[in-house]
Design a protein around this motif. Structure first.
Motif, PDB file in Angstrom:
ATOM      1  N   ARG A  59       2.922  -5.355 -14.819  1.00  0.00           N
ATOM      2  CA  ARG A  59       3.956  -6.427 -13.841  1.00  0.00           C
ATOM      3  C   ARG A  59       2.827  -7.566 -13.524  1.00  0.00           C
ATOM      4  NH1 ARG A  59       4.566  -4.134  -7.691  1.00  0.00           N
ATOM      5  NH2 ARG A  59       5.080  -1.486  -8.084  1.00  0.00           N
ATOM      6  N   LYS A  60       3.756  -9.129 -13.165  1.00  0.00           N
ATOM      7  CA  LYS A  60       3.165 -10.301 -13.386  1.00  0.00           C
ATOM      8  C   LYS A  60       2.523 -10.682 -12.007  1.00  0.00           C
ATOM      9  CE  LYS A  60       4.399 -14.787 -13.532  1.00  0.00           C
ATOM     10  NZ  LYS A  60       5.063 -16.157 -14.220  1.00  0.00           N
ATOM     11  N   ALA A  61       0.874 -10.807 -12.281  1.00  0.00           N
ATOM     12  CA  ALA A  61      -0.107 -11.010 -11.401  1.00  0.00           C
ATOM     13  C   ALA A  61      -0.317 -12.578 -11.296  1.00  0.00           C
ATOM     14  CB  ALA A  61      -1.330 -10.061 -11.228  1.00  0.00           C
ATOM     15  N   GLY A  62       0.302 -13.333 -12.676  1.00  0.00           N
ATOM     16  CA  GLY A  62       0.029 -14.661 -12.072  1.00  0.00           C
ATOM     17  C   GLY A  62       0.225 -15.683 -13.995  1.00  0.00           C
ATOM     18  N   GLY A  63       0.251 -16.392 -13.413  1.00  0.00           N
ATOM     19  CA  GLY A  63       0.502 -17.358 -14.422  1.00  0.00           C
ATOM     20  C   GLY A  63      -0.567 -19.094 -15.305  1.00  0.00           C
ATOM     21  N   ILE A  64       0.156 -19.488 -16.040  1.00  0.00           N
ATOM     22  CA  ILE A  64      -0.318 -20.575 -16.527  1.00  0.00           C
ATOM     23  C   ILE A  64       0.327 -21.263 -16.624  1.00  0.00           C
ATOM     24  CG2 ILE A  64      -2.757 -21.643 -18.546  1.00  0.00           C
ATOM     25  CD1 ILE A  64      -3.212 -18.571 -18.788  1.00  0.00           C
ATOM     26  N   ARG A 115      11.728  -3.968 -25.452  1.00  0.00           N
ATOM     27  CA  ARG A 115      11.351  -2.158 -25.504  1.00  0.00           C
ATOM     28  C   ARG A 115       9.801  -2.073 -25.994  1.00  0.00           C
ATOM     29  NH1 ARG A 115      16.267  -2.124 -28.457  1.00  0.00           N
ATOM     30  NH2 ARG A 115      15.147  -2.246 -30.574  1.00  0.00           N
ATOM     31  N   GLY A 116       8.945  -0.714 -25.347  1.00  0.00           N
ATOM     32  CA  GLY A 116       8.248  -1.157 -25.377  1.00  0.00           C
ATOM     33  C   GLY A 116       6.718  -1.169 -24.302  1.00  0.00           C
ATOM     34  N   ALA A 117       7.587  -2.087 -23.807  1.00  0.00           N
ATOM     35  CA  ALA A 117       7.137  -2.125 -22.718  1.00  0.00           C
ATOM     36  C   ALA A 117       7.437  -0.757 -21.286  1.00  0.00           C
ATOM     37  CB  ALA A 117       7.154  -3.024 -21.608  1.00  0.00           C
ATOM     38  N   ALA A 118       5.750  -0.625 -20.543  1.00  0.00           N
ATOM     39  CA  ALA A 118       6.072   0.291 -19.935  1.00  0.00           C
ATOM     40  C   ALA A 118       6.298  -0.196 -18.540  1.00  0.00           C
ATOM     41  CB  ALA A 118       4.002   0.450 -19.523  1.00  0.00           C
ATOM     42  N   GLY A 119       7.269   0.672 -17.912  1.00  0.00           N
ATOM     43  CA  GLY A 119       8.430   0.203 -16.408  1.00  0.00           C
ATOM     44  C   GLY A 119       8.987  -0.684 -16.905  1.00  0.00           C
ATOM     45  N   GLY A 120       9.693  -0.991 -18.055  1.00  0.00           N
ATOM     46  CA  GLY A 120      10.829  -1.755 -18.916  1.00  0.00           C
ATOM     47  C   GLY A 120      10.743  -3.078 -19.146  1.00  0.00           C
ATOM     48  N   LEU A 121      12.286  -3.186 -18.835  1.00  0.00           N
ATOM     49  CA  LEU A 121      11.880  -5.087 -18.978  1.00  0.00           C
ATOM     50  C   LEU A 121      11.089  -5.556 -18.383  1.00  0.00           C
ATOM     51  CD1 LEU A 121      15.699  -5.319 -19.272  1.00  0.00           C
ATOM     52  CD2 LEU A 121      14.390  -4.566 -21.062  1.00  0.00           C
ATOM     53  N   PRO A 170       6.960 -11.530  -3.689  1.00  0.00           N
ATOM     54  CA  PRO A 170       8.004 -12.325  -4.787  1.00  0.00           C
ATOM     55  C   PRO A 170       9.610 -12.043  -4.858  1.00  0.00           C
ATOM     56  CG  PRO A 170       6.477 -13.381  -5.992  1.00  0.00           C
ATOM     57  CD  PRO A 170       5.977 -11.446  -5.088  1.00  0.00           C
ATOM     58  N   ALA A 171       8.813 -10.877  -6.035  1.00  0.00           N
ATOM     59  CA  ALA A 171       9.863  -9.812  -6.595  1.00  0.00           C
ATOM     60  C   ALA A 171       9.341  -8.059  -7.016  1.00  0.00           C
ATOM     61  CB  ALA A 171      10.969 -10.820  -7.638  1.00  0.00           C
ATOM     62  N   PRO A 172       9.784  -7.440  -7.130  1.00  0.00           N
ATOM     63  CA  PRO A 172       9.530  -6.191  -7.413  1.00  0.00           C
ATOM     64  C   PRO A 172       8.574  -6.266  -8.672  1.00  0.00           C
ATOM     65  CG  PRO A 172      12.036  -6.272  -7.214  1.00  0.00           C
ATOM     66  CD  PRO A 172      11.564  -7.908  -7.137  1.00  0.00           C
ATOM     67  N   THR A 173       9.261  -7.040  -9.661  1.00  0.00           N
ATOM     68  CA  THR A 173       8.165  -7.554 -10.668  1.00  0.00           C
ATOM     69  C   THR A 173       6.837  -7.350 -10.465  1.00  0.00           C
ATOM     70  OG1 THR A 173       9.501  -9.582 -10.972  1.00  0.00           O
ATOM     71  CG2 THR A 173      10.093  -7.154 -12.147  1.00  0.00           C
ATOM     72  N   ALA A 174       6.518  -7.793  -9.472  1.00  0.00           N
ATOM     73  CA  ALA A 174       5.294  -9.910  -9.435  1.00  0.00           C
ATOM     74  C   ALA A 174       4.132  -8.450  -8.730  1.00  0.00           C
ATOM     75  CB  ALA A 174       5.868 -10.352  -8.636  1.00  0.00           C
ATOM     76  N   ALA A 175       2.628  -8.668  -8.776  1.00  0.00           N
ATOM     77  CA  ALA A 175       1.778  -7.880  -8.260  1.00  0.00           C
ATOM     78  C   ALA A 175       0.684  -8.591  -8.114  1.00  0.00           C
ATOM     79  CB  ALA A 175       1.299  -6.956  -9.539  1.00  0.00           C
ATOM     80  N   SER A 176      -0.524  -8.045  -7.062  1.00  0.00           N
ATOM     81  CA  SER A 176      -1.265  -8.864  -7.556  1.00  0.00           C
ATOM     82  C   SER A 176      -3.138  -8.066  -7.745  1.00  0.00           C
ATOM     83  CB  SER A 176      -1.453  -8.603  -5.706  1.00  0.00           C
ATOM     84  OG  SER A 176      -1.906  -7.229  -5.215  1.00  0.00           O
TER      85      SER A 176
END
Length: 287
Positions: A144-149, A280-286, A174-180
């Motif tokens: 999951r995404k925890a940050g950005g630049i 493809r090839g990512a844990a947890g899908g897209l 903010p979204a199911p694909t986010a994390a901390s």
């Protein structure tokens, strides 16, 4: 203090204390170091916008941190918001000087490597890099995404903004694909420790890159980015400028920091800008 006042107090969430500015300055501002000034504001729209507006008079190494960002920006004008003091929201101003301008495109990738290195040391979290500017962590089996630049030219230099979710709980995402970092099992969510770790790592990587005149291979940056890049080896879809779409396997990061895709017909094409989706090839899908 009324209940309403308490809800807006800087100490209203005891799990999220405010940053100690004097301690940060003591730990980071040195006469022979990169960081020349550090300020923390309670809230602002965007630290990137604030520094960019002042770029003409800024010294290299200026750091601006916000306890809360109300209009944080990501790539493609996406917004980035989070509860006050729940993350690190800051921007730095760098002036690469003699480094050829055509090599400045490595700066957001360099920042990704520096953040990942700094967080490994200070938080004990493995952070993967999604080309070109996302910071990924693993929660359970999901990436999951925890940050950005976000890097932007300003004045004679570049403003680089970093947004990082630190203590967000599942119900605050903010979204199911986010994390901390907390959800990824960080051994520390102390924001001062994390900020010092990231800025010290950024100073080290920036120093290596400048000493090599921005040569990503000679400085070790190209190899380090490729080693930590979660995009390589995966089938991805790139949404390119002009509404063009390209699908292929991400096979390399070239000397200019571009993502090289290999299409089904065997042709390889470097991508310098675009929105990337891991297919493809990512844990947890897209992602």
């Amino acid at each position: 203090m009324t209940p309403s006042d308490a809800s807006h107090s800087r100490w209203s969430d005891l799990d999220r204390p405010p940053l100690n500015v004097p301690a940060l300055r003591r730990g980071l501002l040195r006469p022979d170091g990169l960081w020349s000034a550090l300020d923390v504001v309670d809230a602002t729209g965007s630290t990137n916008s604030d520094l960019a507006a002042r770029a003409a008079g800024l010294a290299e190494g200026t750091v601006l941190v916000a306890e809360e960002q109300t209009a944080g920006r990501g790539r493609l004008d996406r917004t980035w918001t989070a509860p006050a003091r729940s993350g690190l929201f800051f921007s730095v101003y760098l002036k690469p000087g003699a480094v050829p301008v055509q090599r400045w495109g490595w700066l957001p990738l360099l920042t990704g490597v520096a953040v990942a290195t700094g967080l490994a040391r200070s938080a004990g979290v493995d952070t993967a890099l999604k080309w070109p500017n996302d910071l990924l962590v693993t929660v359970g089996t999901q990436e999951r995404k925890a940050g950005g630049i976000l890097a932007e030219r300003a004045g004679d230099g570049v403003v680089i903004g970093i947004g990082l979710n630190v203590s967000l709980r599942e119900d605050e995402l903010p979204a199911p694909t986010a994390a901390s970092l907390a959800l990824a099992g960080a051994v520390s969510t102390d924001r001062e420790t994390l900020l010092r770790g990231v800025l010290r790592s950024l100073e080290q990587w920036y120093g290596k890159w400048r000493a090599a005149d921005g040569d990503a291979a000679a400085s070790g940056l190209q190899e380090a980015y490729a080693a930590g890049c979660a995009t390589l080896g995966r089938t991805v879809r790139a949404q390119l400028p002009g509404d063009r779409t390209l699908t292929g396997e991400a096979v390399a990061i070239d000397g200019d920091g571009r993502l090289v895709l290999s299409a089904s017909d065997g042709l390889q094409e470097p991508v310098s800008a675009g929105d990337i989706v891991h297919l493809r090839g990512a844990a947890g899908g897209l992602t």
